[in-house]
Structure formats: C-alpha cells, structure tokens
Design a protein around this motif. Sequence first.
Motif, PDB file in Angstrom:
ATOM      1  N   ALA A  65      12.856   3.586  -8.678  1.00  0.00           N
ATOM      2  CA  ALA A  65      12.175   4.438  -7.691  1.00  0.00           C
ATOM      3  C   ALA A  65      10.852   3.798  -7.265  1.00  0.00           C
ATOM      4  CB  ALA A  65      11.926   5.828  -8.276  1.00  0.00           C
ATOM      5  N   LEU A  66      10.140   3.218  -8.223  1.00  0.00           N
ATOM      6  CA  LEU A  66       8.870   2.577  -7.894  1.00  0.00           C
ATOM      7  C   LEU A  66       9.094   1.245  -7.177  1.00  0.00           C
ATOM      8  CD1 LEU A  66       6.939   3.559 -11.121  1.00  0.00           C
ATOM      9  CD2 LEU A  66       6.688   4.530  -8.818  1.00  0.00           C
ATOM     10  N   PHE A  67      10.194   0.564  -7.470  1.00  0.00           N
ATOM     11  CA  PHE A  67      10.552  -0.634  -6.699  1.00  0.00           C
ATOM     12  C   PHE A  67      10.815  -0.239  -5.245  1.00  0.00           C
ATOM     13  CE2 PHE A  67      12.314  -4.026  -9.847  1.00  0.00           C
ATOM     14  CZ  PHE A  67      11.104  -4.048 -10.519  1.00  0.00           C
ATOM     15  N   ALA A  68      11.492   0.884  -5.037  1.00  0.00           N
ATOM     16  CA  ALA A  68      11.763   1.344  -3.672  1.00  0.00           C
ATOM     17  C   ALA A  68      10.457   1.594  -2.920  1.00  0.00           C
ATOM     18  CB  ALA A  68      12.623   2.610  -3.694  1.00  0.00           C
ATOM     19  N   LYS A  69       9.475   2.150  -3.615  1.00  0.00           N
ATOM     20  CA  LYS A  69       8.161   2.349  -2.980  1.00  0.00           C
ATOM     21  C   LYS A  69       7.506   0.996  -2.701  1.00  0.00           C
ATOM     22  CE  LYS A  69       3.554   4.070  -3.592  1.00  0.00           C
ATOM     23  NZ  LYS A  69       2.895   5.313  -3.548  1.00  0.00           N
ATOM     24  N   ALA A  70       7.635   0.057  -3.628  1.00  0.00           N
ATOM     25  CA  ALA A  70       6.970  -1.241  -3.491  1.00  0.00           C
ATOM     26  C   ALA A  70       7.504  -2.054  -2.315  1.00  0.00           C
ATOM     27  CB  ALA A  70       7.114  -2.042  -4.787  1.00  0.00           C
ATOM     28  N   VAL A  71       8.761  -1.867  -1.941  1.00  0.00           N
ATOM     29  CA  VAL A  71       9.329  -2.666  -0.845  1.00  0.00           C
ATOM     30  C   VAL A  71       9.106  -2.027   0.530  1.00  0.00           C
ATOM     31  CG1 VAL A  71      11.052  -3.743  -2.340  1.00  0.00           C
ATOM     32  CG2 VAL A  71      11.693  -1.730  -0.987  1.00  0.00           C
ATOM     33  N   ARG A  72       8.498  -0.834   0.570  1.00  0.00           N
ATOM     34  CA  ARG A  72       8.241  -0.198   1.861  1.00  0.00           C
ATOM     35  C   ARG A  72       7.367  -1.080   2.725  1.00  0.00           C
ATOM     36  NH1 ARG A  72       6.828   5.507  -0.687  1.00  0.00           N
ATOM     37  NH2 ARG A  72       8.924   6.170  -1.151  1.00  0.00           N
ATOM     38  N   PRO A  73       7.556  -1.065   4.008  1.00  0.00           N
ATOM     39  CA  PRO A  73       8.353  -0.163   4.824  1.00  0.00           C
ATOM     40  C   PRO A  73       9.833  -0.519   4.889  1.00  0.00           C
ATOM     41  CG  PRO A  73       7.180  -1.647   6.252  1.00  0.00           C
ATOM     42  CD  PRO A  73       6.767  -1.983   4.842  1.00  0.00           C
ATOM     43  N   ALA A  74      10.259  -1.579   4.208  1.00  0.00           N
ATOM     44  CA  ALA A  74      11.684  -1.913   4.181  1.00  0.00           C
ATOM     45  C   ALA A  74      12.446  -0.844   3.397  1.00  0.00           C
ATOM     46  CB  ALA A  74      11.896  -3.280   3.538  1.00  0.00           C
ATOM     47  N   GLU A  75      13.748  -0.823   3.605  1.00  0.00           N
ATOM     48  CA  GLU A  75      14.613   0.141   2.924  1.00  0.00           C
ATOM     49  C   GLU A  75      14.787  -0.233   1.452  1.00  0.00           C
ATOM     50  OE1 GLU A  75      16.071   2.979   4.204  1.00  0.00           O
ATOM     51  OE2 GLU A  75      14.749   2.548   5.883  1.00  0.00           O
ATOM     52  N   PRO A  76      14.995   0.767   0.568  1.00  0.00           N
ATOM     53  CA  PRO A  76      15.271   0.467  -0.841  1.00  0.00           C
ATOM     54  C   PRO A  76      16.691  -0.081  -0.992  1.00  0.00           C
ATOM     55  CG  PRO A  76      15.512   2.799  -0.455  1.00  0.00           C
ATOM     56  CD  PRO A  76      14.995   2.196   0.833  1.00  0.00           C
ATOM     57  N   SER A  77      17.021  -0.459  -2.197  1.00  0.00           N
ATOM     58  CA  SER A  77      18.383  -0.882  -2.496  1.00  0.00           C
ATOM     59  C   SER A  77      19.345   0.243  -2.124  1.00  0.00           C
ATOM     60  CB  SER A  77      18.520  -1.183  -3.988  1.00  0.00           C
ATOM     61  OG  SER A  77      19.869  -1.215  -4.365  1.00  0.00           O
ATOM     62  N   PRO A  78      20.506  -0.094  -1.550  1.00  0.00           N
ATOM     63  CA  PRO A  78      21.473   0.952  -1.214  1.00  0.00           C
ATOM     64  C   PRO A  78      21.921   1.767  -2.429  1.00  0.00           C
ATOM     65  CG  PRO A  78      22.098  -1.131  -0.206  1.00  0.00           C
ATOM     66  CD  PRO A  78      20.932  -1.412  -1.108  1.00  0.00           C
ATOM     67  N   ALA A  79      21.834   1.190  -3.622  1.00  0.00           N
ATOM     68  CA  ALA A  79      22.222   1.941  -4.827  1.00  0.00           C
ATOM     69  C   ALA A  79      21.258   3.088  -5.089  1.00  0.00           C
ATOM     70  CB  ALA A  79      22.260   1.017  -6.037  1.00  0.00           C
ATOM     71  N   ASP A  80      20.038   2.985  -4.583  1.00  0.00           N
ATOM     72  CA  ASP A  80      19.006   3.984  -4.865  1.00  0.00           C
ATOM     73  C   ASP A  80      18.734   4.936  -3.716  1.00  0.00           C
ATOM     74  OD1 ASP A  80      18.506   2.730  -7.333  1.00  0.00           O
ATOM     75  OD2 ASP A  80      17.194   1.283  -6.362  1.00  0.00           O
ATOM     76  N   ALA A  81      19.137   4.579  -2.527  1.00  0.00           N
ATOM     77  CA  ALA A  81      18.692   5.263  -1.320  1.00  0.00           C
ATOM     78  C   ALA A  81      18.827   6.780  -1.377  1.00  0.00           C
ATOM     79  CB  ALA A  81      19.429   4.705  -0.105  1.00  0.00           C
ATOM     80  N   ARG A  82      19.880   7.295  -1.988  1.00  0.00           N
ATOM     81  CA  ARG A  82      20.107   8.746  -1.970  1.00  0.00           C
ATOM     82  C   ARG A  82      19.754   9.431  -3.286  1.00  0.00           C
ATOM     83  NH1 ARG A  82      24.717   6.778   0.815  1.00  0.00           N
ATOM     84  NH2 ARG A  82      25.812   6.847  -1.149  1.00  0.00           N
ATOM     85  N   ARG A  83      19.284   8.673  -4.279  1.00  0.00           N
ATOM     86  CA  ARG A  83      19.030   9.332  -5.562  1.00  0.00           C
ATOM     87  C   ARG A  83      17.730   8.883  -6.222  1.00  0.00           C
ATOM     88  NH1 ARG A  83      23.751   6.373  -9.046  1.00  0.00           N
ATOM     89  NH2 ARG A  83      22.997   4.291  -8.702  1.00  0.00           N
ATOM     90  N   LEU A  84      16.725   8.637  -5.427  1.00  0.00           N
ATOM     91  CA  LEU A  84      15.436   8.217  -5.962  1.00  0.00           C
ATOM     92  C   LEU A  84      14.695   9.384  -6.591  1.00  0.00           C
ATOM     93  CD1 LEU A  84      14.158   5.880  -3.120  1.00  0.00           C
ATOM     94  CD2 LEU A  84      14.866   5.214  -5.418  1.00  0.00           C
ATOM     95  N   LEU A  85      14.049   9.105  -7.717  1.00  0.00           N
ATOM     96  CA  LEU A  85      13.171  10.101  -8.326  1.00  0.00           C
ATOM     97  C   LEU A  85      11.961  10.301  -7.421  1.00  0.00           C
ATOM     98  CD1 LEU A  85      12.904   8.821 -12.011  1.00  0.00           C
ATOM     99  CD2 LEU A  85      14.117  10.848 -11.222  1.00  0.00           C
ATOM    100  N   PRO A  86      11.386  11.470  -7.421  1.00  0.00           N
ATOM    101  CA  PRO A  86      10.113  11.635  -6.719  1.00  0.00           C
ATOM    102  C   PRO A  86       9.077  10.692  -7.348  1.00  0.00           C
ATOM    103  CG  PRO A  86      11.039  13.765  -7.325  1.00  0.00           C
ATOM    104  CD  PRO A  86      11.876  12.722  -7.990  1.00  0.00           C
ATOM    105  N   GLU A  87       8.202  10.162  -6.520  1.00  0.00           N
ATOM    106  CA  GLU A  87       7.223   9.173  -6.990  1.00  0.00           C
ATOM    107  C   GLU A  87       6.408   9.674  -8.181  1.00  0.00           C
ATOM    108  OE1 GLU A  87       3.162   7.228  -5.310  1.00  0.00           O
ATOM    109  OE2 GLU A  87       4.747   7.620  -3.861  1.00  0.00           O
ATOM    110  N   SER A  88       5.938  10.904  -8.130  1.00  0.00           N
ATOM    111  CA  SER A  88       5.097  11.423  -9.228  1.00  0.00           C
ATOM    112  C   SER A  88       5.890  11.491 -10.532  1.00  0.00           C
ATOM    113  CB  SER A  88       4.529  12.796  -8.874  1.00  0.00           C
ATOM    114  OG  SER A  88       5.581  13.719  -8.633  1.00  0.00           O
ATOM    115  N   GLU A  89       7.161  11.841 -10.460  1.00  0.00           N
ATOM    116  CA  GLU A  89       7.993  11.885 -11.661  1.00  0.00           C
ATOM    117  C   GLU A  89       8.241  10.476 -12.196  1.00  0.00           C
ATOM    118  OE1 GLU A  89      12.420  13.269 -13.195  1.00  0.00           O
ATOM    119  OE2 GLU A  89      11.631  14.142 -11.350  1.00  0.00           O
ATOM    120  N   ALA A  90       8.454   9.517 -11.308  1.00  0.00           N
ATOM    121  CA  ALA A  90       8.672   8.136 -11.737  1.00  0.00           C
ATOM    122  C   ALA A  90       7.435   7.588 -12.446  1.00  0.00           C
ATOM    123  CB  ALA A  90       9.042   7.267 -10.541  1.00  0.00           C
TER     124      ALA A  90
END
Length: 193
Positions: A65-90
């Motif tokens: 989830a934090l990797f997905a935030k780190a790559v913004r504004p690009a899209e996260p990995s397709p494996a994570d796109a629909r099931r990312l934890l909320p940032e605060s929880e991560a």
Amino acid sequence: MPDSPLVLDLALTIRHDGHGGVADDLTDPDGLTVWVRQRLPELGEFTADAGTLAAVRDLRAAVRALFAKAVRPAEPSPADARRLLPESEAVARLNAAAARVPVVPVFDWTGEPASLLRPVAAATPADVLVAELARAAIAFLAGPDRGRLRACHAPRCVRYFLKEHPRQEWCKPSCGNRARVARHHERHRKESL
C-alpha cells in the motif's frame, strides 16, 4: 541488476503466475520458511508458523500500500489496485511491526568498525523477523531509493522495481517484450475495425 532491498523482495512475493493470474509465495508457513532462509540466513534455521505467516502477510500488505503511494502519480501494481489498505492503516501496521522488538545501536570494532542494532530484550525469532522487515521498509521508504520505485505496467505483471536508468519502463526485458507485443496487437486490431 544489483541486489534488491529486502523490502522489495518482500513485496515481490506477490508475482505473475505465468498463466494470467497472480501467485503468492507466502501462502503457507513452509513458503515463508523457505523465503526467510534464502534471504535472511543470519536467522539460522528459522521455521515459520501460522502466526508468523499472518504477521508477515499483514506487513506485506502495508508495504505494498505504501509502495502504491510512493509511485504516485503513476498507477500502483495491478495486483494492488483494488485492495489497498488505507494509508493511515498501512503506516500504523508498519510502525507496530517495527516496534515488536525495540533495539539499540551498538558499536562493534572486532574487524571493521560497524554500527549494529541489538534487541533491548530477548525476542522470539518471529518477532525479530517481523521487526527487521518493518525496519527495512521504513529505511527504504524514508530513503533516497524510494524515488526510483516504479510499478511495472506490462501486461500481466504485478511487480514493483527500482528504475536503474532513465529509459527503463519495465521490471524485466520480458515485460518490455510483452508490452510491445500487446501494443502491436492493439494497433492492428484498431486498424482492422
């Protein structure tokens, strides 16, 4: 390619299965045991149990989830796109995992001078593992390599990677080939319509 950071290795335990789906190398304690023994030989004959597996998988979800935030504004990995934890929880999961084994820096000069982290008190191998993985994630996400982190967007790929040169777009040459073939087929499909 240079050795990847430990936290990237953890994230890459979710990968393309070669058949259009996603594989998970950490589906059971045996898979975690093999992974740990390959990457952290200093933990000796580590053997995972169900509780350790759950803790590492929870940490991996936070890391991805934090990797997905780190790559913004690009899209996260397709494996994570629909099931990312909320940032605060991560972030909370990551910090809680790192706190499982409080450490202090210790100076060692038996050979070359070195700074080591030692547990403040006795800890189980499972707690040491989870805390070490979490500290590796914190060091990576707060360090300079975070800016090189990318999600591979080749067809069927779900990997994160460190960009090694300015023109690198994919994690591996085979992903680049798949992306070019997919673009070629899409272009010819549109021309035939």
